[in-house]
Design a protein around this motif. Sequence first.
Motif, PDB file in Angstrom:
ATOM      1  N   GLY A 141       0.796  -1.217   0.000  1.00  0.00           N
ATOM      2  CA  GLY A 141       0.000   0.000   0.000  1.00  0.00           C
ATOM      3  C   GLY A 141       0.826   1.264   0.000  1.00  0.00           C
ATOM      4  N   SER A 142       2.074   1.159   0.458  1.00  0.00           N
ATOM      5  CA  SER A 142       2.969   2.316   0.450  1.00  0.00           C
ATOM      6  C   SER A 142       3.551   2.564  -0.937  1.00  0.00           C
ATOM      7  CB  SER A 142       4.091   2.117   1.475  1.00  0.00           C
ATOM      8  OG  SER A 142       3.569   2.024   2.779  1.00  0.00           O
ATOM      9  N   ASN A 143       3.421   1.607  -1.835  1.00  0.00           N
ATOM     10  CA  ASN A 143       3.687   1.851  -3.251  1.00  0.00           C
ATOM     11  C   ASN A 143       2.438   2.540  -3.786  1.00  0.00           C
ATOM     12  OD1 ASN A 143       6.313   0.379  -4.224  1.00  0.00           O
ATOM     13  ND2 ASN A 143       5.352  -1.000  -2.740  1.00  0.00           N
ATOM     14  N   CYS A 144       2.434   3.860  -3.699  1.00  0.00           N
ATOM     15  CA  CYS A 144       1.191   4.595  -3.864  1.00  0.00           C
ATOM     16  C   CYS A 144       1.285   5.661  -4.952  1.00  0.00           C
ATOM     17  CB  CYS A 144       0.773   5.232  -2.544  1.00  0.00           C
ATOM     18  SG  CYS A 144       1.950   6.419  -1.877  1.00  0.00           S
ATOM     19  N   CYS A 145       0.119   6.178  -5.323  1.00  0.00           N
ATOM     20  CA  CYS A 145       0.005   7.241  -6.323  1.00  0.00           C
ATOM     21  C   CYS A 145      -0.594   8.471  -5.668  1.00  0.00           C
ATOM     22  CB  CYS A 145      -0.868   6.772  -7.480  1.00  0.00           C
ATOM     23  SG  CYS A 145      -1.206   8.058  -8.709  1.00  0.00           S
ATOM     24  N   ILE A 146       0.043   9.611  -5.871  1.00  0.00           N
ATOM     25  CA  ILE A 146      -0.372  10.881  -5.277  1.00  0.00           C
ATOM     26  C   ILE A 146      -0.630  11.872  -6.403  1.00  0.00           C
ATOM     27  CG2 ILE A 146       0.306  12.764  -3.735  1.00  0.00           C
ATOM     28  CD1 ILE A 146       2.351  10.668  -2.540  1.00  0.00           C
ATOM     29  N   GLU A 147      -1.769  12.534  -6.359  1.00  0.00           N
ATOM     30  CA  GLU A 147      -2.097  13.546  -7.368  1.00  0.00           C
ATOM     31  C   GLU A 147      -1.902  14.932  -6.778  1.00  0.00           C
ATOM     32  OE1 GLU A 147      -5.394  13.445 -10.604  1.00  0.00           O
ATOM     33  OE2 GLU A 147      -6.285  14.363  -8.811  1.00  0.00           O
ATOM     34  N   LEU A 148      -1.164  15.790  -7.492  1.00  0.00           N
ATOM     35  CA  LEU A 148      -0.861  17.138  -7.031  1.00  0.00           C
ATOM     36  C   LEU A 148      -1.826  18.140  -7.640  1.00  0.00           C
ATOM     37  CD1 LEU A 148       3.042  17.107  -7.356  1.00  0.00           C
ATOM     38  CD2 LEU A 148       1.622  16.315  -5.464  1.00  0.00           C
ATOM     39  N   SER A 149      -2.130  19.180  -6.883  1.00  0.00           N
ATOM     40  CA  SER A 149      -2.978  20.259  -7.372  1.00  0.00           C
ATOM     41  C   SER A 149      -2.524  21.559  -6.725  1.00  0.00           C
ATOM     42  CB  SER A 149      -4.453  19.977  -7.051  1.00  0.00           C
ATOM     43  OG  SER A 149      -4.643  19.826  -5.650  1.00  0.00           O
TER      44      SER A 149
ATOM     45  N   ALA B 160      -2.166   2.018 -13.719  1.00  0.00           N
ATOM     46  CA  ALA B 160      -1.764   3.344 -13.258  1.00  0.00           C
ATOM     47  C   ALA B 160      -2.927   4.158 -12.707  1.00  0.00           C
ATOM     48  CB  ALA B 160      -1.096   4.118 -14.393  1.00  0.00           C
ATOM     49  N   GLU B 161      -4.169   3.816 -13.078  1.00  0.00           N
ATOM     50  CA  GLU B 161      -5.326   4.561 -12.593  1.00  0.00           C
ATOM     51  C   GLU B 161      -5.885   4.021 -11.291  1.00  0.00           C
ATOM     52  OE1 GLU B 161      -6.618   7.413 -13.770  1.00  0.00           O
ATOM     53  OE2 GLU B 161      -4.905   7.424 -15.145  1.00  0.00           O
ATOM     54  N   THR B 162      -5.724   2.733 -11.060  1.00  0.00           N
ATOM     55  CA  THR B 162      -6.381   2.114  -9.906  1.00  0.00           C
ATOM     56  C   THR B 162      -5.436   1.482  -8.899  1.00  0.00           C
ATOM     57  OG1 THR B 162      -6.594  -0.057 -10.978  1.00  0.00           O
ATOM     58  CG2 THR B 162      -8.350   1.576 -11.399  1.00  0.00           C
ATOM     59  N   GLY B 163      -4.215   1.138  -9.309  1.00  0.00           N
ATOM     60  CA  GLY B 163      -3.280   0.421  -8.441  1.00  0.00           C
ATOM     61  C   GLY B 163      -3.558  -1.060  -8.365  1.00  0.00           C
ATOM     62  N   LYS B 164      -4.538  -1.574  -9.102  1.00  0.00           N
ATOM     63  CA  LYS B 164      -4.857  -2.996  -9.115  1.00  0.00           C
ATOM     64  C   LYS B 164      -3.784  -3.766  -9.883  1.00  0.00           C
ATOM     65  CE  LYS B 164      -8.805  -2.665  -6.932  1.00  0.00           C
ATOM     66  NZ  LYS B 164      -8.970  -3.237  -5.570  1.00  0.00           N
ATOM     67  N   GLN B 165      -3.397  -4.928  -9.359  1.00  0.00           N
ATOM     68  CA  GLN B 165      -2.363  -5.719 -10.024  1.00  0.00           C
ATOM     69  C   GLN B 165      -2.860  -6.236 -11.365  1.00  0.00           C
ATOM     70  OE1 GLN B 165       0.273  -8.438  -7.770  1.00  0.00           O
ATOM     71  NE2 GLN B 165      -0.447 -10.024  -9.158  1.00  0.00           N
TER      72      GLN B 165
ATOM     73  N   LEU C 296      -4.330   8.846  -4.409  1.00  0.00           N
ATOM     74  CA  LEU C 296      -5.324   8.195  -5.261  1.00  0.00           C
ATOM     75  C   LEU C 296      -5.457   6.723  -4.942  1.00  0.00           C
ATOM     76  CD1 LEU C 296      -4.656   9.839  -8.754  1.00  0.00           C
ATOM     77  CD2 LEU C 296      -6.282  10.516  -6.970  1.00  0.00           C
ATOM     78  N   TRP C 297      -4.331   6.037  -4.701  1.00  0.00           N
ATOM     79  CA  TRP C 297      -4.388   4.614  -4.385  1.00  0.00           C
ATOM     80  C   TRP C 297      -3.086   4.140  -3.757  1.00  0.00           C
ATOM     81  CZ3 TRP C 297      -0.414   2.468  -7.057  1.00  0.00           C
ATOM     82  CH2 TRP C 297      -0.124   2.925  -8.346  1.00  0.00           C
ATOM     83  N   GLY C 298      -3.187   3.015  -3.070  1.00  0.00           N
ATOM     84  CA  GLY C 298      -2.033   2.238  -2.651  1.00  0.00           C
ATOM     85  C   GLY C 298      -2.105   0.929  -3.411  1.00  0.00           C
ATOM     86  N   ALA C 299      -0.980   0.444  -3.883  1.00  0.00           N
ATOM     87  CA  ALA C 299      -0.991  -0.733  -4.765  1.00  0.00           C
ATOM     88  C   ALA C 299      -1.580  -1.948  -4.064  1.00  0.00           C
ATOM     89  CB  ALA C 299       0.413  -1.041  -5.253  1.00  0.00           C
ATOM     90  N   GLU C 300      -2.305  -2.738  -4.842  1.00  0.00           N
ATOM     91  CA  GLU C 300      -2.890  -3.968  -4.330  1.00  0.00           C
ATOM     92  C   GLU C 300      -1.812  -4.976  -3.954  1.00  0.00           C
ATOM     93  OE1 GLU C 300      -6.547  -6.591  -5.926  1.00  0.00           O
ATOM     94  OE2 GLU C 300      -4.813  -6.560  -7.270  1.00  0.00           O
ATOM     95  N   ARG C 301      -0.789  -5.055  -4.783  1.00  0.00           N
ATOM     96  CA  ARG C 301       0.312  -5.984  -4.525  1.00  0.00           C
ATOM     97  C   ARG C 301       1.529  -5.496  -5.288  1.00  0.00           C
ATOM     98  NH1 ARG C 301       1.793  -9.686  -0.710  1.00  0.00           N
ATOM     99  NH2 ARG C 301       3.079 -11.351  -1.583  1.00  0.00           N
ATOM    100  N   ALA C 302       2.535  -4.997  -4.594  1.00  0.00           N
ATOM    101  CA  ALA C 302       3.731  -4.490  -5.270  1.00  0.00           C
ATOM    102  C   ALA C 302       4.862  -4.397  -4.268  1.00  0.00           C
ATOM    103  CB  ALA C 302       3.472  -3.130  -5.897  1.00  0.00           C
ATOM    104  N   ASN C 303       6.083  -4.434  -4.766  1.00  0.00           N
ATOM    105  CA  ASN C 303       7.263  -4.304  -3.926  1.00  0.00           C
ATOM    106  C   ASN C 303       8.389  -3.779  -4.800  1.00  0.00           C
ATOM    107  OD1 ASN C 303       9.739  -4.994  -2.413  1.00  0.00           O
ATOM    108  ND2 ASN C 303       8.310  -5.999  -1.018  1.00  0.00           N
TER     109      ASN C 303
END
Length: 490
Positions: free
Chosen positions: A280-288, A331-336, A297-304
Amino acid sequence: MRWLSFAIPLVLCSTASADNFTGFRGDGSGTVTADPPIRWSAEDGIAWTADIPGYGQSQPVVWNGRVFVTSSDGPWQQQQHVHAFDLQTGNRLWTRTIDASLPLENYFRNSRAAPTCVVDDQAVYSFFASGDVTAMTHDGEILWSTPVIEQNGKADNERGVASSLAQTEDHLFVLVDHHGPSYLVAINKTDGSTAWKADRGNRVPSWSSPVIATIGGHQVVITSSADTVDAYDAATGDALWQLDGLQGNHIPSASVVGNRVYAGSTTMYGGASDEDAVAGSNCCIELSGGGADYKQLWGAERANSYYSTPLCFAGYVYYVNKVGVLYCVDAETGKQVFRKRIGNPCWASAIGVTKPDGEQLVYFVTKNGFTIIIRPGDEYDQVARNQLWDAEAMLAAREAAAKQRQENTVPADEAPAKSGPEAVFAGMPESRLHQMFSYGDPMVYAAAIADDQLLIRTGQKLFCVGEKRVDAEAESRGDAEKSMPVANFP
């Protein structure tokens, strides 16, 4: 501060083109528009190979046909080298040596010239674990040198500082996270003076690098390090926001694509061990708001993501763990999307390539010298698997690295006591540690792409994969290198 009596005239930095690769992971996204080779072998497709004196782990950077790369030498890494090579021929054009302001044991598990340079149209800027930041012209003339760590306090980091520089038009950025008071420093490119310093409090040691995000014309320094992702105003150093509660983002850096930041994270010995929390710490952050605001936006479902930084490219995000398993998430959802063992872990961060005809490919350069090329998609689609060296070259490199380590060994009674996880490993035989952590030389540390050539760097060699551009006359001249005098500072 130690600097010479002249400064760099301040002009706009040229926009990096497909012919240049200006810093760690290029512009920070790890993507290029280029037409590098797809297939090669140890016998065919290698344009040139060059020896790198000393030993180093940094990525090469490229500006206008010159390749800049660093290394260090001496039992205490007291000699810090910046080398320039000709991209077409592989000839070493010059070497400049900087005396280290602070010693660091030349130990094979320490940072050894790991920070990557940045380059612009005025200078190439280097940084070493000793804390020395140096600017020099493209011809190797030193403009100034500043001992950043000596000025701000010695870093308590059991593996040595390995964070690479980031840059804007005016400033260089140095991140030092360690057991003591940690900080992010902006250095003026003109003269090496400090523009600002942001205190980060006591942190756990980290080796990730800052990266620049440009949002609505506003530049923000992003750090993914020591369990947080932070944003700072690049011009003033003002802290903008912090995402905390992460685990294991101590080695991989953040990747910036447009207004999104992709953080990498991994399980670590003596540190983060919860696989779900790390994923989950492999995550995507959107800036504004010009980078002053954010949302996760998300933390990855399964990633390392172990040594290498995640790559966001063609709608997917790619991570490689410490045993060579490739994770691909949406890239939009973090789903494997898929995971696949590619044979070996990567220290070199992946590169996303868009070819002139629009074809997109991802290059993974593994530690043992193979380059895996895949086509982005919902399934693992391997295009090529290329070997960089043969058995003879591998044995020769192994012997050269062993000799270098032996020559640079600090006597046992002078070696500093190990701390943290390193204290556990201190009594183990080197052979056992090599086996545990896949440290056997030759080992690929970094890769870059410029002028349709793929550059791959091991501890002591630089390989150029691509079209051979050396004519017969140049070949007959042999190695036309010249070595510039050592730079000694009072």
